[in-house]
Motif scaffolding. Structure first.
Motif, short mmCIF file in Angstrom:
data_model
loop_
_atom_site.label_atom_id
_atom_site.label_comp_id
_atom_site.label_asym_id
_atom_site.label_seq_id
_atom_site.Cartn_x
_atom_site.Cartn_y
_atom_site.Cartn_z
N LEU A 296 0.83 -1.21 0.00
CA LEU A 296 0.00 0.00 0.00
C LEU A 296 0.86 1.26 0.00
O LEU A 296 0.50 2.27 -0.61
CB LEU A 296 -0.95 -0.01 1.19
CG LEU A 296 -2.07 -1.05 1.13
CD1 LEU A 296 -2.83 -1.10 2.45
CD2 LEU A 296 -3.04 -0.73 -0.02
N GLN A 297 2.00 1.20 0.68
CA GLN A 297 2.95 2.32 0.67
C GLN A 297 3.43 2.57 -0.76
O GLN A 297 3.53 3.74 -1.19
CB GLN A 297 4.13 2.00 1.58
CG GLN A 297 5.22 3.05 1.61
CD GLN A 297 6.47 2.56 2.35
OE1 GLN A 297 6.47 1.51 2.99
NE2 GLN A 297 7.55 3.31 2.24
N GLN A 299 1.84 1.79 -3.52
CA GLN A 299 0.73 2.30 -4.31
C GLN A 299 0.51 3.79 -4.06
O GLN A 299 0.28 4.57 -4.99
CB GLN A 299 -0.54 1.50 -3.98
CG GLN A 299 -1.61 1.54 -5.07
CD GLN A 299 -2.37 2.84 -5.13
OE1 GLN A 299 -2.52 3.51 -4.12
NE2 GLN A 299 -2.85 3.20 -6.31
N GLU A 300 0.61 4.18 -2.81
CA GLU A 300 0.44 5.60 -2.47
C GLU A 300 1.57 6.44 -3.02
O GLU A 300 1.36 7.57 -3.50
CB GLU A 300 0.37 5.76 -0.94
CG GLU A 300 0.12 7.19 -0.49
CD GLU A 300 0.00 7.31 1.02
OE1 GLU A 300 -0.14 8.44 1.50
OE2 GLU A 300 0.05 6.28 1.72
N GLY A 303 1.17 5.72 -7.31
CA GLY A 303 -0.09 5.66 -8.03
C GLY A 303 -0.17 4.46 -8.96
O GLY A 303 -0.59 4.54 -10.11
#
Length: 342
Positions: A296-297, A299-300, A303
């Motif tokens: 998730l890190q 992805q953030e 993007g």
């Protein structure tokens, strides 16, 4: 964000020597079948021409996998396009696409390993020019049929049909880049999706390249609804973070040293491995909760529309790989997908 697996088919070793590849390639088919059953989105297999890797022809593995899977996308990771014939590449993957009812895709790259160049009779002095010309031809084949084309390194084509065609007449083509601005510009100008290999250092250092790709993509006025960007990172998953790290380190460091010896690298150290596993590092070798947080890190940070877990570095045991895939499919992927819905 699609969640999948990339592999190089790292061979097993005994007493410092690679084992015959038959067992490893059979294991790969079982591993891909499990990924499909667990609902992972895609699988990619690399092309290498060295004794530490079991796969020199990804298309054969993907064709075999097509017969035992139903939903997972099947692609290369990567096809070394500089030393391949784009016509043949398209035909091979179009055939896999027909076998799999439209699940084939190509990830094209220049190749971080150079063994394919002497194998197929290409000059390393043409490293960049070969890739540029062949990527252009592959795209043209993907978009037109029949095709008329002329280049420097390959015989010209004059109103030539290229058959068979992919299920929907086009294949998804990604470009793999290792982190050079020139590669980013090439992909952005062509409007092709990019997957960045981040296998060392700190991922945050790649942020400017991701932004540069977005800027180039927009500059050439490509359809922003089709924008795709992914990352390929070394991963391995277990029930206990420290235990999986300790168990996996000997395999991982051995492969880093095998590659390093041919490139003049110093011996791989445990402190490099431990930094890589930290929040700032590029390795995701962890339990499910830590892995979810780090994915998730990423992805953030970038993007992402695709995350590829490369989890067979060093040829860990088939049982350990099956466990890692199981954890990815049953514990990590569901939590990542749920978090991204919020």
């Amino acid at each position: 964000m699609e969640l999948g697996v990339g592999m190089f088919g790292d061979n097993h070793y005994a007493n410092g020597k690679p084992l015959p590849v038959g067992k490893r390639v059979q294991e790969l088919i079982e591993e891909i079948k499990l990924m499909d059953e667990l609902g992972l989105d895609f699988y990619g297999i690399g092309e290498h021409h060295r004794p530490d890797y079991a796969v020199s022809v990804p298309e054969i593995i993907l064709a075999a996998a097509a017969s035992v899977t139903k939903n997972i996308k099947l692609g290369s990771a990567v096809t070394v396009l500089s030393s391949a014939d784009p016509v043949r590449v398209y035909q091979q993957f179009a055939t896999i696409d027909q076998l799999s009812n439209g699940r084939a895709e190509i990830t094209a790259g220049r190749g971080s390993f150079i063994e394919s160049f002497p194998v197929y009779g290409y000059n390393l002095n043409d490293y960049d020019a070969l890739f540029e010309e062949k990527l252009e031809l592959l795209q043209k084949i993907n978009n037109e049929n029949p095709i008329t084309w002329k280049g420097k390194f390959r015989a010209a084509l004059n109103k030539q049909e290229i058959l068979p065609r992919a299920v929907n007449d086009q294949l998804n083509i990604w470009v793999a880049v290792g982190g050079t601005p020139e590669s980013v510009v090439r992909a952005g100008k062509a409007g092709l999706p990019v997957i960045f290999a981040i296998i060392g250092g700190s991922p945050v250092q790649f942020q400017p390249l991701f932004q540069y790709y977005r800027d180039v993509y927009k500059h050439f006025k490509h359809d922003e609804t089709k924008f795709q960007v992914g990352v390929h990172m070394h991963c391995f998953f277990g029930e206990d973070s420290k235990q999986v790290a300790d168990d996996y380190y000997p395999y991982y460091s051995a492969q880093m040293d095998r590659v390093g010896r041919s490139r003049g690298w110093p011996a791989y150290q445990r402190n490099q491995f431990d930094f890589g596993r930290s929040k700032e590092g590029a390795l995701i070798i962890a339990d499910a909760n830590e892995a979810v947080d780090k994915i998730l890190q990423m992805q953030e940070l970038f993007g992402l529309t695709r995350f590829s877990a490369h989890m067979d570095v060093g040829g860990p045991s088939h049982a350990a790989l099956m466990k890692s895939i199981e954890i990815y499919g049953t514990k990590i992927a569901p939590k990542v997908r749920e978090a991204l819905k919020k």
